[in-house]
Design a protein around this motif. Structure first.
Motif, PDB file in Angstrom:
ATOM      1  N   THR A  24       0.843  -1.197   0.000  1.00 41.44           N
ATOM      2  CA  THR A  24       0.000   0.000   0.000  1.00 41.44           C
ATOM      3  C   THR A  24       0.875   1.243   0.000  1.00 41.44           C
ATOM      4  OG1 THR A  24      -1.720  -1.176   1.243  1.00 41.44           O
ATOM      5  CG2 THR A  24      -1.821   1.231   1.220  1.00 41.44           C
ATOM      6  N   TYR A  26       0.770   5.394  -0.237  1.00 42.91           N
ATOM      7  CA  TYR A  26       0.040   6.656  -0.226  1.00 42.91           C
ATOM      8  C   TYR A  26       0.715   7.613  -1.206  1.00 42.91           C
ATOM      9  CZ  TYR A  26      -2.626   5.531   4.061  1.00 42.91           C
ATOM     10  OH  TYR A  26      -3.479   4.976   4.990  1.00 42.91           O
ATOM     11  N   LYS A  56      -3.047   4.609  -2.753  1.00 41.39           N
ATOM     12  CA  LYS A  56      -4.152   5.243  -2.037  1.00 41.39           C
ATOM     13  C   LYS A  56      -3.976   6.747  -2.162  1.00 41.39           C
ATOM     14  CE  LYS A  56      -5.723   1.283  -0.401  1.00 41.39           C
ATOM     15  NZ  LYS A  56      -6.991   0.687  -0.861  1.00 41.39           N
ATOM     16  N   LEU A  60      -1.144  13.587   2.020  1.00 39.99           N
ATOM     17  CA  LEU A  60      -0.158  12.655   2.554  1.00 39.99           C
ATOM     18  C   LEU A  60       0.072  12.852   4.051  1.00 39.99           C
ATOM     19  CD1 LEU A  60       2.479  12.609  -0.330  1.00 39.99           C
ATOM     20  CD2 LEU A  60       0.523  11.103   0.045  1.00 39.99           C
ATOM     21  N   ARG A  63      -2.935  13.002   6.622  1.00 39.62           N
ATOM     22  CA  ARG A  63      -3.572  11.694   6.806  1.00 39.62           C
ATOM     23  C   ARG A  63      -2.705  10.777   7.661  1.00 39.62           C
ATOM     24  NH1 ARG A  63      -5.134   7.840   1.742  1.00 39.62           N
ATOM     25  NH2 ARG A  63      -3.301   8.914   0.960  1.00 39.62           N
ATOM     26  N   THR A  71      -1.740   3.442  10.574  1.00 32.85           N
ATOM     27  CA  THR A  71      -1.799   3.655   9.126  1.00 32.85           C
ATOM     28  C   THR A  71      -1.659   2.343   8.354  1.00 32.85           C
ATOM     29  OG1 THR A  71      -0.871   4.886   7.260  1.00 32.85           O
ATOM     30  CG2 THR A  71       0.694   4.099   8.918  1.00 32.85           C
ATOM     31  N   ALA A  73      -0.459   2.446   5.327  1.00 32.92           N
ATOM     32  CA  ALA A  73       0.603   2.706   4.352  1.00 32.92           C
ATOM     33  C   ALA A  73       1.863   1.904   4.657  1.00 32.92           C
ATOM     34  CB  ALA A  73       0.936   4.190   4.320  1.00 32.92           C
ATOM     35  N   VAL A  76       5.231   5.936   1.389  1.00 27.71           N
ATOM     36  CA  VAL A  76       4.608   7.198   0.999  1.00 27.71           C
ATOM     37  C   VAL A  76       5.467   7.812  -0.094  1.00 27.71           C
ATOM     38  CG1 VAL A  76       3.912   9.496   1.752  1.00 27.71           C
ATOM     39  CG2 VAL A  76       3.678   7.559   3.306  1.00 27.71           C
TER      40      VAL A  76
END
Length: 325
Positions: A24, A26, A56, A60, A63, A71, A73, A76
């Motif tokens: 995942t 971000y 996603k 950044l 969130r 999270t 994530a 990132v």
């Protein structure tokens, strides 16, 4: 019955493995859009990782700070140095673990947490068929007030914040006086970059705050070489986009593979036309032809994250005070 049980078990096991192999990431909205670099990055990375890369989109850092250790994530991508101090202090990020020797940035970069993937320089873009570019920042300030500029709000836009830091870097204590000279030429301050650039391409402004790489889009995508960045001898503010690995990722190996992938040839070779920025680890000789034609500054201006954080409020206030008169 045994056959059914075995098949069902195999299906569950395959499903579990597939679920475990989700990475995942971000990223900003522009990054994941159909015209952004996200879809191509997803295609390239999934071809080598045997995983499901899921972007996603959205804001950044706000969130991440809200979610904290909860999270989802793993990585990132799309941060910049104007927010890395706050991001670093959150404790949410791990060291990237990537060898930085391949970087081709115009500044030295030794940060062990935030990994550059592309860069550019803040600049004013103009149409060569409609005007001659001012030869310097001072020349721009002293140009006739009928020159129409459109810029972005530093409180809501990364490029807008870069501009006020640029003015601060060039003019220091005289930044507010510089803004007072520029203010009569500014016809609009937009919330974001896309609104400003749209006004420029629609002919509503003579110059727009953008990046030195913006003309590459017109050259490559439209065959139009009439859009150029005005290059100033005072120097241009350097902008770098960054990726970071989340310390609490439940996919540490995949996350590391992705961080390594960022400076690899596949990623770096597509980022120029994928994100219309200069790749962070690609020699200039390997840039696309349209990028070879860009006018680029000889001098770059740059605040590290501590300097940018300390100057941010002062730079914004100089802008606000001058434009409110």
């Amino acid at each position: 019955m045994k056959t059914f049980t075995f098949a069902a078990g195999l299906l569950l096991a395959t499903s579990a493995v597939a679920q475990e192999n989700v990475l995942t990431v971000y990223a900003p909205d522009y990054f994941t859009s159909e015209w952004g670099p996200g879809p191509k990055i997803e295609e390239l990375f999934e071809a080598q990782c045997e995983c499901d890369l899921q972007f996603k989109p959205g804001e950044l850092l706000p969130r991440l700070l809200l979610e904290g250790d909860r999270t989802e994530a793993d990585v990132v991508i799309g941060l910049n140095t104007d927010v890395t101090k706050k991001a670093r202090e959150s404790g949410l990020f791990a060291e990237h673990g990537v060898d930085l020797s391949s970087l081709t940035l115009p500044i030295d970069w030794t940060d062990a947490t935030f990994l550059p993937f592309n860069y550019g320089h803040t600049a004013f873009v103009y149409d060569t068929t409609k005007m001659e570019a001012p030869a310097s920042f001072d020349a721009l300030l002293n140009a006739d007030d009928d020159l129409r500029l459109v810029i972005q709000d530093p409180r809501t836009s990364v490029s807008g914040l870069a501009l006020v830091l640029w003015v601060q870097a060039v003019y220091g204590d005289q930044a507010q006086a510089a803004w007072a000279k520029l203010a009569p030429k500014i016809v609009t301050v937009t919330k974001g970059w896309s609104e400003s650039y749209g006004m420029f391409t629609d002919g509503e402004a003579d110059m727009v705050l953008s990046y030195t790489t913006s003309p590459a889009y017109h050259i490559i995508a439209e065959g139009d070489e009439t859009k150029k960045a005005a290059i100033f001898p005072e120097g241009h503010y350097f902008m770098v986009e960054l990726a970071a690995k989340v310390a609490g990722t439940d996919q540490p190996e995949l996350a590391q593979d992705f961080m390594d992938f960022i400076l690899g040839e596949d990623f770096q070779s597509m980022i120029a036309t994928g994100n219309w920025s200069i790749p962070a680890a690609l020699d200039q000789s390997a840039w696309p032809e349209g990028f070879q034609k860009l006018d680029l500054p000889e001098s770059v201006l740059f605040y590290n994250e501590t300097e940018a954080a300390a100057l941010r409020d002062e730079a914004i206030e100089a802008w606000r005070a001058a434009l409110s008169q």
